[in-house]
Design a protein around this motif. Structure first.
Motif, PDB file in Angstrom:
ATOM      1  N   ALA A  33      24.420  19.689 -25.705  1.00 18.51           N
ATOM      2  CA  ALA A  33      25.217  20.910 -25.812  1.00 18.51           C
ATOM      3  C   ALA A  33      25.361  21.656 -24.490  1.00 18.51           C
ATOM      4  CB  ALA A  33      24.594  21.831 -26.860  1.00 18.51           C
ATOM      5  N   LYS A  34      24.584  21.283 -23.494  1.00 14.45           N
ATOM      6  CA  LYS A  34      24.704  21.936 -22.191  1.00 14.45           C
ATOM      7  C   LYS A  34      24.265  20.966 -21.101  1.00 14.45           C
ATOM      8  CE  LYS A  34      20.098  24.074 -22.539  1.00 14.45           C
ATOM      9  NZ  LYS A  34      19.361  25.359 -22.623  1.00 14.45           N
ATOM     10  N   LYS A  35      24.548  21.324 -19.875  1.00 12.99           N
ATOM     11  CA  LYS A  35      24.157  20.486 -18.746  1.00 12.99           C
ATOM     12  C   LYS A  35      22.670  20.661 -18.461  1.00 12.99           C
ATOM     13  CE  LYS A  35      28.689  20.591 -16.508  1.00 12.99           C
ATOM     14  NZ  LYS A  35      29.442  20.932 -15.274  1.00 12.99           N
ATOM     15  N   PHE A  36      22.067  19.624 -17.861  1.00 12.41           N
ATOM     16  CA  PHE A  36      20.657  19.706 -17.483  1.00 12.41           C
ATOM     17  C   PHE A  36      20.406  18.795 -16.287  1.00 12.41           C
ATOM     18  CE2 PHE A  36      21.157  16.372 -20.591  1.00 12.41           C
ATOM     19  CZ  PHE A  36      20.351  15.342 -20.154  1.00 12.41           C
ATOM     20  N   LEU A  37      19.369  19.125 -15.534  1.00 14.77           N
ATOM     21  CA  LEU A  37      19.059  18.394 -14.311  1.00 14.77           C
ATOM     22  C   LEU A  37      18.078  17.253 -14.570  1.00 14.77           C
ATOM     23  CD1 LEU A  37      18.645  21.318 -11.740  1.00 14.77           C
ATOM     24  CD2 LEU A  37      20.604  19.768 -12.007  1.00 14.77           C
ATOM     25  N   CYS A  38      18.238  16.197 -13.776  1.00 16.59           N
ATOM     26  CA  CYS A  38      17.377  15.024 -13.885  1.00 16.59           C
ATOM     27  C   CYS A  38      16.857  14.629 -12.502  1.00 16.59           C
ATOM     28  CB  CYS A  38      18.142  13.831 -14.442  1.00 16.59           C
ATOM     29  SG  CYS A  38      18.918  14.114 -16.043  1.00 16.59           S
ATOM     30  N   VAL A  39      15.664  14.053 -12.466  1.00 21.11           N
ATOM     31  CA  VAL A  39      15.175  13.387 -11.265  1.00 21.11           C
ATOM     32  C   VAL A  39      15.379  11.898 -11.475  1.00 21.11           C
ATOM     33  CG1 VAL A  39      12.800  13.412 -12.137  1.00 21.11           C
ATOM     34  CG2 VAL A  39      13.221  13.019  -9.719  1.00 21.11           C
ATOM     35  N   PHE A  40      15.894  11.220 -10.452  1.00 17.65           N
ATOM     36  CA  PHE A  40      16.193   9.793 -10.580  1.00 17.65           C
ATOM     37  C   PHE A  40      16.192   9.142  -9.209  1.00 17.65           C
ATOM     38  CE2 PHE A  40      20.217  11.467  -9.258  1.00 17.65           C
ATOM     39  CZ  PHE A  40      20.909  10.423  -8.662  1.00 17.65           C
ATOM     40  N   SER A  41      16.259   7.830  -9.218  1.00 13.90           N
ATOM     41  CA  SER A  41      16.445   7.061  -7.991  1.00 13.90           C
ATOM     42  C   SER A  41      17.481   5.983  -8.269  1.00 13.90           C
ATOM     43  CB  SER A  41      15.128   6.415  -7.548  1.00 13.90           C
ATOM     44  OG  SER A  41      15.364   5.451  -6.527  1.00 13.90           O
ATOM     45  N   ASP A  42      18.349   5.733  -7.294  1.00 17.27           N
ATOM     46  CA  ASP A  42      19.368   4.695  -7.470  1.00 17.27           C
ATOM     47  C   ASP A  42      18.899   3.335  -6.947  1.00 17.27           C
ATOM     48  OD1 ASP A  42      19.442   5.134  -4.754  1.00 17.27           O
ATOM     49  OD2 ASP A  42      21.561   5.690  -4.669  1.00 17.27           O
ATOM     50  N   GLU A  43      17.620   3.256  -6.580  1.00 23.56           N
ATOM     51  CA  GLU A  43      17.065   1.982  -6.132  1.00 23.56           C
ATOM     52  C   GLU A  43      16.788   1.083  -7.335  1.00 23.56           C
ATOM     53  OE1 GLU A  43      13.443   0.439  -3.217  1.00 23.56           O
ATOM     54  OE2 GLU A  43      13.226   2.326  -4.307  1.00 23.56           O
ATOM     55  N   ARG A  44      17.015  -0.212  -7.171  1.00 24.02           N
ATOM     56  CA  ARG A  44      16.773  -1.165  -8.261  1.00 24.02           C
ATOM     57  C   ARG A  44      16.250  -2.452  -7.653  1.00 24.02           C
ATOM     58  NH1 ARG A  44      15.852  -1.458 -13.802  1.00 24.02           N
ATOM     59  NH2 ARG A  44      16.582  -3.459 -14.617  1.00 24.02           N
ATOM     60  N   LEU A  45      14.936  -2.677  -7.756  1.00 19.61           N
ATOM     61  CA  LEU A  45      14.320  -3.861  -7.187  1.00 19.61           C
ATOM     62  C   LEU A  45      14.161  -4.954  -8.239  1.00 19.61           C
ATOM     63  CD1 LEU A  45      11.527  -2.164  -5.036  1.00 19.61           C
ATOM     64  CD2 LEU A  45      13.779  -2.954  -4.286  1.00 19.61           C
ATOM     65  N   GLU A  46      13.931  -6.162  -7.762  1.00 20.92           N
ATOM     66  CA  GLU A  46      13.661  -7.274  -8.670  1.00 20.92           C
ATOM     67  C   GLU A  46      12.247  -7.147  -9.229  1.00 20.92           C
ATOM     68  OE1 GLU A  46      15.826  -9.568  -9.690  1.00 20.92           O
ATOM     69  OE2 GLU A  46      17.370  -8.557  -8.502  1.00 20.92           O
ATOM     70  N   ASN A  47      12.042  -7.706 -10.391  1.00 21.79           N
ATOM     71  CA  ASN A  47      10.751  -7.609 -11.069  1.00 21.79           C
ATOM     72  C   ASN A  47      10.200  -8.996 -11.336  1.00 21.79           C
ATOM     73  OD1 ASN A  47       8.747  -5.917 -12.349  1.00 21.79           O
ATOM     74  ND2 ASN A  47       9.476  -6.706 -14.302  1.00 21.79           N
ATOM     75  N   ASP A  48       8.922  -9.219 -11.028  1.00 19.15           N
ATOM     76  CA  ASP A  48       8.280 -10.464 -11.448  1.00 19.15           C
ATOM     77  C   ASP A  48       8.218 -10.496 -12.963  1.00 19.15           C
ATOM     78  OD1 ASP A  48       7.901 -11.441  -8.951  1.00 19.15           O
ATOM     79  OD2 ASP A  48       5.840 -10.729  -8.745  1.00 19.15           O
ATOM     80  N   SER A  49       8.387 -11.652 -13.538  1.00 21.10           N
ATOM     81  CA  SER A  49       8.421 -11.773 -14.989  1.00 21.10           C
ATOM     82  C   SER A  49       7.085 -11.375 -15.600  1.00 21.10           C
ATOM     83  CB  SER A  49       8.755 -13.215 -15.378  1.00 21.10           C
ATOM     84  OG  SER A  49       8.765 -13.358 -16.778  1.00 21.10           O
ATOM     85  N   ALA A  50       7.136 -10.434 -16.558  1.00 23.85           N
ATOM     86  CA  ALA A  50       5.933 -10.014 -17.275  1.00 23.85           C
ATOM     87  C   ALA A  50       6.337  -9.602 -18.676  1.00 23.85           C
ATOM     88  CB  ALA A  50       5.246  -8.856 -16.553  1.00 23.85           C
ATOM     89  N   GLN A  51       5.662 -10.153 -19.647  1.00 22.25           N
ATOM     90  CA  GLN A  51       5.954  -9.849 -21.037  1.00 22.25           C
ATOM     91  C   GLN A  51       4.682  -9.343 -21.731  1.00 22.25           C
ATOM     92  OE1 GLN A  51       8.929 -10.236 -22.787  1.00 22.25           O
ATOM     93  NE2 GLN A  51      10.031 -10.845 -20.955  1.00 22.25           N
ATOM     94  N   GLU A  52       4.860  -8.389 -22.593  1.00 25.69           N
ATOM     95  CA  GLU A  52       3.751  -7.879 -23.384  1.00 25.69           C
ATOM     96  C   GLU A  52       4.261  -7.650 -24.791  1.00 25.69           C
ATOM     97  OE1 GLU A  52       1.688  -3.660 -23.386  1.00 25.69           O
ATOM     98  OE2 GLU A  52       0.868  -4.871 -21.752  1.00 25.69           O
ATOM     99  N   GLU A  53       3.787  -8.463 -25.734  1.00 24.00           N
ATOM    100  CA  GLU A  53       4.238  -8.395 -27.121  1.00 24.00           C
ATOM    101  C   GLU A  53       5.761  -8.494 -27.199  1.00 24.00           C
ATOM    102  OE1 GLU A  53       2.616  -4.853 -28.779  1.00 24.00           O
ATOM    103  OE2 GLU A  53       0.549  -5.569 -28.720  1.00 24.00           O
ATOM    104  N   GLY A  54       6.324  -9.401 -26.397  1.00 20.42           N
ATOM    105  CA  GLY A  54       7.758  -9.637 -26.404  1.00 20.42           C
ATOM    106  C   GLY A  54       8.588  -8.610 -25.672  1.00 20.42           C
TER     107      GLY A  54
END
Length: 239
Positions: free
Chosen positions: A186-207
């Motif tokens: 219903a209204k605007k709000f501020l966010c903290v974020f980063s536009d960085e996106r790195l690769e991730n080593d494969s890791a699974q936990e309970e699917g």
């Protein structure tokens, strides 16, 4: 004692604003990698009335990035560990620890309208979207954390209004959910974020895919959220 603790902060913002910090009511959802550091900074800055909401307990995998996690706290409720730490910083603080998960089933019980500031550090898209929608229906300020995983570069961390957040998969998922359900904040709000996106080593936990995370990023996200609260109070016009 509080006058001594917060002397250096008062030199920056003045006695009147320190009193405002002490009077306002803040609720923080999620006290993990981001939220735990946010809570620490809030209390060290002079926030006295703080409610902590998190259902989880400390796990050994939390130690690399969460303030509450040590070998001695494994298995304990995160909100209780954090409450103890915050009261050790300021014994006069009013810290309410709620070991609960914010969800559709119990959302109304939190009475969000009684708070001045609502801080969202929730991971679940479903619960996060609901909190945003409900918080935006109150008069409180809402500050939200987007995803802190798969980041390494602190210089990429930014603050923007939610609809201007870019390069963040969590924000994208939230916008998709709002559009699909035709429910909008219903209204605007501020966010903290980063536009960085790195690769991730494969890791699974309970699917479930587990993403890599480091302390210096989650801490800066949390400190930034705290700075948004302190900044909002400090920038409010004097009466």
């Amino acid at each position: 004692m509080e006058e001594t603790i917060f002397q250096r902060t008062e030199l920056l913002i003045g006695k009147e604003k320190m009193e405002c910090l002490g009077k306002c009511r803040v609720i923080l959802f999620g006290v993990g990698g981001v939220g735990s550091w946010c809570a620490e900074s809030l209390v060290r800055s002079g926030i006295r009335h703080l409610t902590l909401v998190d259902f989880d307990t400390v796990n050994i995998t939390n130690i690399n990035r969460q303030l509450v996690a040590t070998m001695d706290t494994i298995g304990r409720a995160k909100v209780e560990v954090l409450r103890e730490r915050l009261l050790a910083i300021n014994p006069d603080a009013d810290i309410n620890a709620m070991q609960e998960r914010f969800s559709e089933e119990n959302a109304s019980s939190f009475n969000l309208g009684r708070y001045d500031y609502i801080i969202d550090a929730i991971d679940s898209v479903k619960d996060k979207a609901l909190l945003i929608l409900m918080a935006c229906q109150t008069d409180a300020y809402l500050f939200s954390s987007m995803g802190a995983a798969l980041k390494m570069d602190p210089s990429r961390i930014q603050v923007a209004e939610f609809w201007k957040v870019h390069g963040d998969p969590l924000a994208r998922a939230l916008r998709y959910r709002f559009k699909r359900k035709q429910e909008w904040p219903a209204k605007k709000f501020l966010c903290v974020f980063s536009d960085e996106r790195l690769e991730n080593d494969s890791a699974q936990e309970e699917g479930k895919q587990i993403n890599g995370t480091v302390a210096h990023i989650t801490a800066i996200f949390g400190f930034t959220l705290a700075s948004m609260v302190v900044g909002a109070i400090n920038n409010e016009p004097r009466e």
